[in-house]
Design a protein around this motif. Structure first.
Motif, PDB file in Angstrom:
ATOM      1  N   LEU A  90       0.844  -1.188   0.000  1.00  0.00           N
ATOM      2  CA  LEU A  90       0.000   0.000   0.000  1.00  0.00           C
ATOM      3  C   LEU A  90       0.883   1.243   0.000  1.00  0.00           C
ATOM      4  N   ASP A  91       0.525   2.231  -0.795  1.00  0.00           N
ATOM      5  CA  ASP A  91       1.249   3.495  -0.746  1.00  0.00           C
ATOM      6  C   ASP A  91       1.072   4.119   0.636  1.00  0.00           C
ATOM      7  N   PRO A  92       2.079   4.834   1.123  1.00  0.00           N
ATOM      8  CA  PRO A  92       1.987   5.400   2.475  1.00  0.00           C
ATOM      9  C   PRO A  92       0.719   6.216   2.716  1.00  0.00           C
ATOM     10  N   HIS A  93       0.285   6.997   1.724  1.00  0.00           N
ATOM     11  CA  HIS A  93      -0.895   7.841   1.940  1.00  0.00           C
ATOM     12  C   HIS A  93      -2.192   7.036   1.982  1.00  0.00           C
ATOM     13  N   ASP A  94      -2.127   5.739   1.647  1.00  0.00           N
ATOM     14  CA  ASP A  94      -3.309   4.885   1.717  1.00  0.00           C
ATOM     15  C   ASP A  94      -3.345   4.033   2.987  1.00  0.00           C
TER      16      ASP A  94
END
Length: 266
Positions: A90-94
């Motif tokens: 998962l991307d950090p912002h997600d």
């Protein structure tokens, strides 16, 4: 198949001492407590409190003199164990907010010190495939050596020494994962097949959940290769071993004995 657990440990306290115990299987959706029995020596004070992230319970004890703990349980594990290598990051912002603390350095896991090595060694991989490669690197380069580490040994120490026990393997894997911006946490557990038999430690990494659009989940990973995630009984979780020891003593104690037996029920 149910997992049978029989654990006991004993110690001596020269004076009234506060202790924090965490040794019981956690009552959580992925594992069902079929039966359990906890026997504690008499104490001046005993109180139960929720453990970290509400996974399991801790027991505050204030006691003096000889003290013993005996715990038996039967636990049914119902955990989905997908092919880790197929899971995406998962991307950090997600990431959910509650996972973010498991990206940061902690007492035993100094991820910022390992970023260059991790980028050089595993930089061409992503997500679960990267975690699998990290586990394989540890398996290829470490020797499981009881007595090789102590309560002050960090992931960096283990990385240099290339040896350790389950807690050290878990700390190194957690450190590698965090250095790759993959949330990772420490799990104390019981598992059949652990040699020598003892309280065990594994890591959990947070990756995409293929069954939920845009969602993620925690997945057990044992860098020692001894524990099957589908048969692993969680006790508790934390940033590293400091958060989830089966015995934390706020004062001196003379640890005398321990034994752990874990098996698949017949």
């Amino acid at each position: 198949m149910p997992i049978d657990i029989n654990a006991r440990f004993a110690f001596h306290l020269d004076q009234p001492t506060d202790l924090l115990l965490q040794f019981e299987a956690a009552a959580i959706p992925e594992q069902r407590i079929l039966s359990s029995d906890t026997q504690l020596s008499d104490a001046m004070h005993i109180a139960r409190v929720p453990a970290q992230d509400a996974i399991g319970e801790r027991i505050w004890v204030r006691a003096e003199g000889d003290y013993s703990v005996q715990y038996t349980a039967q636990v049914e594990v119902d955990r989905i164990s997908p092919d880790l290598g197929s899971l995406d990051r998962l991307d950090p912002h997600d990431l959910p907010g509650e996972t973010v603390e498991y990206l940061f350095d902690s007492r035993y896991c100094q991820a910022d010190r390992m970023q260059s090595f991790v980028a050089d060694r595993f930089g061409g991989l992503e997500g679960g495939a990267k975690v699998v490669a990290m586990c394989q690197w540890i398996a290829d380069n470490f020797t499981y050596t009881p007595g090789a580490s102590n309560a002050t040994t960090t992931a960096l120490d283990s990385f240099v020494e290339r040896r350790g026990i389950c807690r050290d393997y878990a700390h190194v894997l957690i450190t590698f994962a965090r250095a790759s911006t993959i949330p990772a946490r420490y799990v104390s557990c019981y598992a059949p097949g652990v040699e020598p038999p003892d309280f065990h430690a594994v890591a959990e990494v947070f990756l995409k959940d293929p069954t939920i659009e845009g969602g993620g989940a925690w997945y057990i990973v044992d860098a020692t290769g001894m524990a099957d995630p589908a048969k692993t009984v969680k006790i508790g979780i934390g940033r590293d071993a400091a958060d989830v020891s089966f015995l934390t003593s706020f004062g001196m104690n003379d640890f005398q004995s321990s034994s752990v037996e874990v098996s698949e029920s017949n």
